[in-house]
Design a protein around this motif. Sequence first.
Motif, mmCIF file in Angstrom:
data_model
loop_
_atom_site.group_PDB
_atom_site.id
_atom_site.type_symbol
_atom_site.label_atom_id
_atom_site.label_comp_id
_atom_site.label_asym_id
_atom_site.label_seq_id
_atom_site.Cartn_x
_atom_site.Cartn_y
_atom_site.Cartn_z
ATOM 1 N N LEU A 106 -73.004 -41.192 -3.914
ATOM 2 C CA LEU A 106 -73.716 -41.560 -5.268
ATOM 3 C C LEU A 106 -75.334 -41.452 -5.024
ATOM 4 O O LEU A 106 -75.746 -42.266 -4.469
ATOM 5 C CB LEU A 106 -73.334 -42.866 -5.905
ATOM 6 N N GLU A 107 -75.844 -40.136 -5.275
ATOM 7 C CA GLU A 107 -77.169 -40.000 -4.844
ATOM 8 C C GLU A 107 -78.285 -40.158 -5.966
ATOM 9 O O GLU A 107 -77.673 -39.870 -7.496
ATOM 10 C CB GLU A 107 -77.430 -38.772 -4.323
ATOM 11 N N GLY A 108 -79.316 -40.377 -5.783
ATOM 12 C CA GLY A 108 -80.396 -40.751 -7.023
ATOM 13 C C GLY A 108 -81.685 -41.528 -5.785
ATOM 14 O O GLY A 108 -81.146 -42.447 -5.293
ATOM 15 N N PHE A 109 -82.593 -40.876 -6.206
ATOM 16 C CA PHE A 109 -84.078 -41.700 -5.284
ATOM 17 C C PHE A 109 -84.812 -42.303 -6.311
ATOM 18 O O PHE A 109 -85.555 -41.724 -6.898
ATOM 19 C CB PHE A 109 -84.492 -40.693 -4.560
ATOM 20 N N THR A 110 -84.742 -43.512 -6.282
ATOM 21 C CA THR A 110 -85.242 -44.506 -7.309
ATOM 22 C C THR A 110 -85.184 -44.312 -8.796
ATOM 23 O O THR A 110 -85.129 -45.093 -9.458
ATOM 24 C CB THR A 110 -86.979 -44.219 -7.143
ATOM 25 N N HIS A 111 -84.760 -43.031 -9.098
ATOM 26 C CA HIS A 111 -84.706 -42.567 -10.416
ATOM 27 C C HIS A 111 -83.119 -41.945 -10.620
ATOM 28 O O HIS A 111 -82.581 -41.287 -9.564
ATOM 29 C CB HIS A 111 -85.710 -41.581 -10.567
ATOM 30 N N LEU A 112 -82.603 -41.922 -11.788
ATOM 31 C CA LEU A 112 -81.231 -41.206 -12.002
ATOM 32 C C LEU A 112 -80.181 -41.727 -11.277
ATOM 33 O O LEU A 112 -79.388 -41.031 -10.482
ATOM 34 C CB LEU A 112 -81.422 -39.478 -11.945
ATOM 35 N N ILE A 113 -79.902 -42.920 -10.959
ATOM 36 C CA ILE A 113 -79.159 -43.649 -9.989
ATOM 37 C C ILE A 113 -77.874 -43.869 -10.919
ATOM 38 O O ILE A 113 -77.939 -44.352 -11.941
ATOM 39 C CB ILE A 113 -79.662 -45.013 -9.407
ATOM 40 N N PRO A 114 -76.766 -43.220 -10.428
ATOM 41 C CA PRO A 114 -75.684 -43.186 -11.239
ATOM 42 C C PRO A 114 -74.978 -44.742 -11.241
ATOM 43 O O PRO A 114 -73.846 -44.936 -10.875
ATOM 44 C CB PRO A 114 -74.582 -42.307 -10.843
ATOM 45 N N PHE A 115 -75.644 -45.703 -11.728
ATOM 46 C CA PHE A 115 -75.057 -47.318 -11.850
ATOM 47 C C PHE A 115 -73.605 -47.098 -12.720
ATOM 48 O O PHE A 115 -72.679 -47.947 -12.058
ATOM 49 C CB PHE A 115 -75.857 -48.016 -12.398
ATOM 50 N N ALA A 116 -73.488 -46.615 -13.696
ATOM 51 C CA ALA A 116 -72.018 -46.779 -14.700
ATOM 52 C C ALA A 116 -71.068 -45.952 -14.185
ATOM 53 O O ALA A 116 -70.031 -46.544 -13.989
ATOM 54 C CB ALA A 116 -72.681 -45.995 -15.888
ATOM 55 N N ALA A 117 -71.377 -44.966 -13.327
ATOM 56 C CA ALA A 117 -70.346 -44.558 -12.609
ATOM 57 C C ALA A 117 -69.816 -45.328 -11.255
ATOM 58 O O ALA A 117 -68.429 -45.528 -11.250
ATOM 59 C CB ALA A 117 -70.539 -43.032 -12.120
ATOM 60 N N GLY A 118 -70.810 -45.750 -10.710
ATOM 61 C CA GLY A 118 -70.387 -46.954 -9.640
ATOM 62 C C GLY A 118 -69.667 -48.039 -10.119
ATOM 63 O O GLY A 118 -68.684 -48.678 -9.512
ATOM 64 N N HIS A 119 -69.914 -48.490 -11.357
ATOM 65 C CA HIS A 119 -69.168 -49.425 -11.811
ATOM 66 C C HIS A 119 -67.679 -49.051 -12.324
ATOM 67 O O HIS A 119 -66.799 -50.086 -12.118
ATOM 68 C CB HIS A 119 -70.058 -50.221 -13.170
ATOM 69 N N GLU A 120 -67.695 -48.046 -12.790
ATOM 70 C CA GLU A 120 -66.269 -47.607 -13.097
ATOM 71 C C GLU A 120 -65.372 -47.336 -11.893
ATOM 72 O O GLU A 120 -64.245 -47.620 -11.854
ATOM 73 C CB GLU A 120 -66.366 -46.305 -13.855
ATOM 74 N N ILE A 121 -66.086 -46.996 -10.713
ATOM 75 C CA ILE A 121 -65.323 -46.895 -9.493
ATOM 76 C C ILE A 121 -64.760 -48.320 -9.198
ATOM 77 O O ILE A 121 -63.616 -48.280 -8.717
ATOM 78 C CB ILE A 121 -66.422 -46.347 -8.462
ATOM 79 N N ILE A 122 -65.688 -49.323 -9.408
ATOM 80 C CA ILE A 122 -65.279 -50.741 -9.162
ATOM 81 C C ILE A 122 -64.015 -51.230 -9.981
ATOM 82 O O ILE A 122 -63.083 -51.758 -9.581
ATOM 83 C CB ILE A 122 -66.393 -51.490 -9.357
ATOM 84 N N ARG A 123 -64.285 -50.532 -11.204
ATOM 85 C CA ARG A 123 -63.122 -51.157 -12.066
ATOM 86 C C ARG A 123 -61.943 -50.492 -11.907
ATOM 87 O O ARG A 123 -60.978 -51.195 -12.129
ATOM 88 C CB ARG A 123 -63.620 -50.928 -13.561
ATOM 89 N N GLN A 124 -61.832 -49.337 -11.517
ATOM 90 C CA GLN A 124 -60.487 -48.709 -10.937
ATOM 91 C C GLN A 124 -59.978 -49.189 -9.644
ATOM 92 O O GLN A 124 -58.826 -48.603 -9.308
ATOM 93 C CB GLN A 124 -60.953 -46.975 -11.301
ATOM 94 N N GLY A 125 -60.724 -50.027 -9.027
ATOM 95 C CA GLY A 125 -60.344 -50.800 -7.891
ATOM 96 C C GLY A 125 -60.144 -49.663 -6.604
ATOM 97 O O GLY A 125 -59.077 -49.882 -5.739
ATOM 98 N N ARG A 126 -61.238 -48.717 -6.544
ATOM 99 C CA ARG A 126 -60.973 -47.781 -5.380
ATOM 100 C C ARG A 126 -61.296 -48.601 -4.125
ATOM 101 O O ARG A 126 -61.996 -49.599 -4.022
ATOM 102 C CB ARG A 126 -61.950 -46.675 -5.419
ATOM 103 N N ARG A 127 -60.778 -48.124 -3.047
ATOM 104 C CA ARG A 127 -60.723 -48.884 -1.775
ATOM 105 C C ARG A 127 -60.747 -47.951 -0.523
ATOM 106 O O ARG A 127 -60.475 -46.711 -0.567
ATOM 107 C CB ARG A 127 -59.344 -49.851 -1.518
ATOM 108 N N ASP A 128 -61.292 -48.417 0.566
ATOM 109 C CA ASP A 128 -61.355 -47.577 1.880
ATOM 110 C C ASP A 128 -62.307 -46.691 1.645
ATOM 111 O O ASP A 128 -62.256 -45.373 2.351
ATOM 112 C CB ASP A 128 -60.037 -47.499 2.205
ATOM 113 N N LEU A 129 -63.355 -46.773 0.727
ATOM 114 C CA LEU A 129 -64.355 -45.582 0.580
ATOM 115 C C LEU A 129 -65.407 -45.501 1.976
ATOM 116 O O LEU A 129 -65.707 -46.602 2.367
ATOM 117 C CB LEU A 129 -65.141 -45.404 -0.707
#
Length: 272
Positions: free
Chosen positions: A23-46
């Motif tokens: 999940l790339e982004g430097f100070t700007h344009l960091i994909p937080f919403a996508a990160g939260h959806e990965i959490i919601r979907q319970g992904r493991r061992d990444l």
Amino acid sequence: MARIMSLRDAVAELVRDGDTVALEGFTHLIPFAAGHEIIRQGRRDLTLVRMTPDVVYDQLIGAGCAARLVFSWGGNPGVGSLHRFRDAVEHGWPGPLELEEHSHAGMANRYVAGASGLPFAVLRGYRGTDLVERTATIAPITCPFTGEELTAVPALRPDVTVVHAQRADRQGNVQLWGITGVQKEAVLAAHRSLVTVEELVDELTPVPGDVVLPSWVVTAVAHVPGGAHPSYAQGYSVRDNEAYRRWDAVSRDRDAFTAWLDADVLAAGAPA
């Protein structure tokens, strides 16, 4: 050709347990919403990969998504440490976290090698550090032309790269501008890619210094206005500095973090 999908459907299809995910982004344009959806979907061992893991990686680590981190710097920018990251490394909570540390230059060159279809990159950037002795993916190499001793690092080829951008057209061509970091290289290096965007438009109009990712290098685009918050999207939003300061207090305590996770991520649901 990129497909326009919901964030929920894109993460469900593209991010799988055990994947190497950037999940790339430097100070700007960091994909937080996508990160939260990965959490919601319970992904493991990444295996999480990023040049500068900050708050969103702290959240993914604290939520138990990560088994390994490949990185070159970690912290809450302008505030201090990543406490969920520290808890995982120092105490194995919620699980142990394996680390692979590089320099910024090493990580950037690894992405470039992956994007170029090369097996490794060569640079001078590790001289004078002890990373060569501590990291198995850093190795000395001799230039065949000059005999100079250099350093080689293997290409990065994430299973999936996720980035945020300002806009995309309805064919899936993506446009981003401002501080763009290594988003382009990370997308080109990946086997699959997801781009969340502030806006879907009929036609992309030129912006000075912009980067355009053509539809054929992007797997999926999701319309997620505000998907970079609390970081910013130039031309669309400003950085929420107070959110970064609040995170320091929330992340210091396991119970406070768990309460935040339940209320602000798990109960919130994916953006419509």
